[in-house]
Each structure stands twice: as structure tokens, then as C-alpha cells.
Scaffold this motif. Structure first.
Motif, short mmCIF file in Angstrom:
data_model
loop_
_atom_site.label_atom_id
_atom_site.label_comp_id
_atom_site.label_asym_id
_atom_site.label_seq_id
_atom_site.Cartn_x
_atom_site.Cartn_y
_atom_site.Cartn_z
N GLN A 137 23.92 -27.35 0.64
CA GLN A 137 24.20 -26.25 -0.28
C GLN A 137 22.99 -25.33 -0.44
OE1 GLN A 137 27.19 -25.59 -1.71
NE2 GLN A 137 26.35 -23.72 -2.63
N GLU A 141 22.99 -21.37 0.61
CA GLU A 141 22.73 -20.28 -0.33
C GLU A 141 21.55 -19.43 0.13
OE1 GLU A 141 22.21 -22.15 -4.09
OE2 GLU A 141 24.34 -22.65 -4.32
N ARG A 191 32.07 -19.26 1.34
CA ARG A 191 31.62 -20.45 0.62
C ARG A 191 31.34 -21.56 1.62
NH1 ARG A 191 31.05 -16.95 -2.17
NH2 ARG A 191 31.99 -16.47 -4.22
#
Length: 447
Positions: A137, A141, A191
């Protein structure tokens, strides 16, 4: 000589595909899981180059930028390893990872010594990165933010803006229209779960080509390919892309405060492996694809001084890729330069090259085979290209003969079939040109 031609010529020689040399057969088979394998043994150095290519380019994106982010984050985490652990294990055995993504495909490559223990360790990392990425993650990002920032900066770069607008104008609703890197809006909507879905669908054995070049025999090459393929889900091959619908002629100018205008014009024209490829290729080499020797460079830059840079190129893809003319010129001479570019194209299509131009081009292309290289990393790219586009196994072996057979009439006929000078898409990025103010009348008598 353009860069693609230089690399191909080097590959031809390194593989033994030169005039008077004995042809070497590229070996091909399919793994149990469905991956297509292409192998060439090269024993000059104790290295193995591996390249796995998937039909997983940006043309498969639902959200533009997904393919690029998926490929770019493969080595940020895999299985139980993070990016540091992956890098340390590769470094400990002197191996290197690489990769790329385009509209048609995505690829991951490995270069390793063929010492058994080193190659085994390198393949362990490679197969895990390929089959078990974790897309952490935090890394996701960070990459997303970096990409969005880069896309914002590109808005101030005329070269980037003209390229994106040109492909949108060429391809409309076709998947080729979107840039591989996406745009700010589409990237912001991606995402982490979308990368997992994309990887699960497209990074599968039935959608893969495995290319191997290096110091191994057939048995060992089969073992390497089987090891890679067995770690992938079998899955299904990606469906055929939709056919490209030729756009109507159009002209677009994007206002930007620049001293030079960036100009692209062209149309969808060439498919990889198409029957007229060689005639189109030789013609492009003559017209605008051979640097300072090209007709465009001589007539527009050298003879008229109307452009700093002017060229043409062919970009064959799975579906029709573009024939493109590009130019940079001062804003105030933009229209004159565009008219000259168009008139030169029309003349070339109507009359073809001169015999002198053709012979010089053929001599340049074929004569470049005298170059030498031991760069297996380049050779493996060509094997992967042959496999991905399902070109004949003797593609490299017969390249020079196919080029040598091209005649003036072949060039003229192929260009007339595929390139319509009245149906060009044109995009210009540059500043408006204000009319020069008129001088005020003078009351003084002439001297």
C-alpha cells in the motif's frame, strides 16, 4: 540511421544472420501451461537473458494507467519479501531485473549468470516477482503520487502535450488513444485492488511469451521456461483488440507559450507483420527515417531552414499503428513549414523514391549488418517481439533479403495503399502568431 534500425542490424549480426553466414534456427515450443517459448543459444558469455512478455499493455486498461502501475510495482514486494529483500537477493548473485510497458504489451526481464546456484537463486526471485506481487500500500500510494505529479508537469511540456493529443485524434474511442501513463483523473481513480485484478487477468501463462537467449542448452532452457510457466496461473489469452477505424482528416492547435511549434501529423497505417511492411519500412527510411540522409531533413531543414527537427516514423502494433511526421519549427514560419511537409508527402506518394534514393537506402540498411555486438539483452527483445506478434521464426534471417527485394514500384504502391495525404490528422502545440503592426505613414518627402 534510426535507432530501431541500428539495434536490428546489431541483432542480425550477433545472431549470425549476415550475408554469407549460416542461419541459426530460433527454437520454439509451448509449455504445459500454454506459454509460448522462443530460445536462441548464445555461448559467448556465461549469461542468460530472460524476457517474459504479456498481452497486458495499456490497451487493456479500464482505468488508464493501470497497466503501467501494475508493471512498475511488480518488484516492490513479492510473497514474503519487500523491495529491499528483492534487491538484496538479486544483488547477492549479480542478477538484474528490468521491464517495460507500452500500448500492446508489458514485460519483465532477468539477466543472470548461468552458474547453477546463481541462476537458481535469480529465478526464484524472478518467478516470485512475476507471479506473487503484493503491491504494498505504501509503495502504491507513493507511485501514484509520483505519477500524478509527473502528469501535471507534462502539461507544461509541448512535446508531451502534442503526443497525447495526436493519439487521441488518431484513435478516438479505440484503446490505443489513451497514453500508457494515463492522465491525472484516471490515475487518481486507480486503487491497489485494481492492480491485483489486472495482474490476475493478464499475467497468466496462456497470455505469455517467454524469450531466452544465453549460455544454456535446449534441455536447460526447457527447464527454465517450465519453471517460470509453472508459477503462473494458466488463465486465458487476452481477446483480440478492436479494429482501428481510420479517422477523418482533422487539424487541431493547442495554445502554449512557446517559441517553437511542435507538430505531429499522420494516420493509422501499419500492422506488425503486415504484407506491405518492408515496402513501407524502406520508404520511410528514405522519406524521413534516416536522420540527415532523409528527404525531409534535406528539403525542409537543410535546403529551406524551416525546421530544427523533422522526421517520419512507422510504429507498427497489433492493430494499425501510426505513420507519423513530426517537426519543430518557429511559430512565425509554422504554416509555411507545414505546407512544405504536406507537399513533400504528396510528392513521395505520387512519384515514389528516386532510384538513387532507393539504392542508397538499401545499401545503408543492408550494409549496417557489418556491425558487431554481443548484447544478448537486445537479442532477447527481438525474440520476444517475434513471439508476441507471431512473426515467422526466420524473420531475422530473412530480413535483409526482404529489404533487398523492395523496388521503387513496391514503395510507391504500398504508400499509395496505406497513406492517404488527404486524410491526415494534424496536431500543433505552439503560440499564436500576431500580425506585425503596420508602420505609420510618414509626411517626409522621399530623398
Amino acid at each position: 540511421m534510426n535507432r530501431w534500425l541500428m539495434k536490428l542490424s546489431l541483432a542480425l549480426v550477433a545472431l549470425g544472420f549476415v550475408s554469407g553466414a549460416q542461419a541459426v534456427e530460433i527454437q520454439h515450443w509451448t509449455t504445459d501451461e500454454g506459454a509460448r517459448v522462443y530460445f536462441y543459444p548464445a555461448h559467448s558469455i556465461p549469461m542468460l537473458d530472460v524476457r517474459v512478455v504479456f498481452d497486458a499493455g495499456s490497451a487493456r486498461d479500464k482505468r488508464s494507467g493501470t497497466a503501467a502501475m501494475t508493471q512498475g510495482l511488480l518488484d516492490m514486494g513479492a510473497g514474503e519479501w519487500d523491495a529491499n529483500a528483492i534487491a538484496e537477493q538479486l544483488e547477492s548473485v549479480g542478477a538484474q531485473l528490468g521491464g517495460s510497458v507500452g500500448r500492446d504489451s508489458a514485460a519483465l526481464s532477468l539477466r543472470s549468470l548461468t552458474d547453477e546456484s546463481r541462476l537458481d537463486a535469480a529465478l526464484t526471485v524472478f518467478t516470485k516477482v512475476l507471479s506473487q506481487p503484493t503491491f504494498p500500500q505504501a509503495d502504491f500510494e507513493r507511485e501514484q503520487a509520483r505519477l500524478i505529479q509527473a502528469l501535471r508537469q507534462q502539461k507544461q511540456q509541448p512535446g508531451a502535450q502534442v503526443g497525447k493529443a495526436y493519439y487521441r485524434a488518431l484513435y478516438g474511442d479505440h484503446p490505443y488513444a489513451a497514453p500508457s501513463s494515463g492522465d491525472e483523473e484516471s490515475v487518481s481513480l486507480i486503487r491497489r485492488v485494481h492492480l491485483f485484478h489486472f495482474h490476475k487477468r493478464y499475467y497468466v501463462a496462456n497470455n505469455a511469451v517467454i524469450a531466452l537467449v544465453g549460455d544454456v542448452d535446449r534441455a536447460r532452457a526447457e527447464a527454465v521456461a517450465a519453471r517460470i510457466s509453472s508459477q503462473l496461473r494458466e488463465g486465458e489469452a487476452a481477446p483480440e483488440l478492436p479494429e482501428v477505424v481510420a479517422p477523418s482528416a482533422s487539424q487541431q492547435r493547442i495554445e502554449m507559450d512557446t517559441q517553437q511549434s511542435h507538430i505531429l501529423m499522420g494516420l493509422p497505417a501499419v500492422r506488425r507483420g503486415g504484407p506491405d511492411y518492408y515496402a513501407l519500412y524502406v520508404g520511410n527510411h528514405i522519406f524521413g527515417g534516416s536522420g540527415f540522409a532523409a528527404r525531409l531533413m534535406q528539403r525542409i531543414r537543410e535546403d529551406r531552414g524551416l525546421a530544427y527537427s523533422v522526421y517520419s516514423r512507422l510504429s507498427p502494433m497489433s492493430e494499425l499503428g501510426p505513420f507519423t511526421m513530426g517537426m519543430q519549427t518557429r511559430n512565425e514560419q509554422r504554416e509555411e513549414a507545414i505546407d512544405l511537409l504536406r507537399s513533400n508527402l504528396r510528392e513521395f506518394i505520387q512519384e515514389g523514391p528516386t532510384e538513387e534514393e532507393l539504392q542508397k537506402s538499401l545499401d545503408n540498411i543492408i550494409g549496417s549488418e557489418a556491425l558487431r555486438t554481443d548484447k544478448n539483452a537486445e537479442l532477447v527483445r527481438y525474440l520476444a517481439m517475434i513471439g508476441f506478434y507471431e512473426l515467422p521464426l526466420d524473420y531475422l534471417d530473412t530480413f535483409s533479403d526482404k529489404v533487398r527485394e523492395v523496388s521503387r514500384d513496391d514503395v510507391k504502391a504500398a504508400w499509395q495503399r496505406h497513406i492517404d495525404p488527404d486524410n491526415l490528422v494534424q496536431v500543433v502545440v505552439g503560440a499564436s502568431v500576431e500580425a506585425a503592426p503596420e508602420k505609420a505613414p510618414t509626411s517626409e518627402a522621399p530623398q
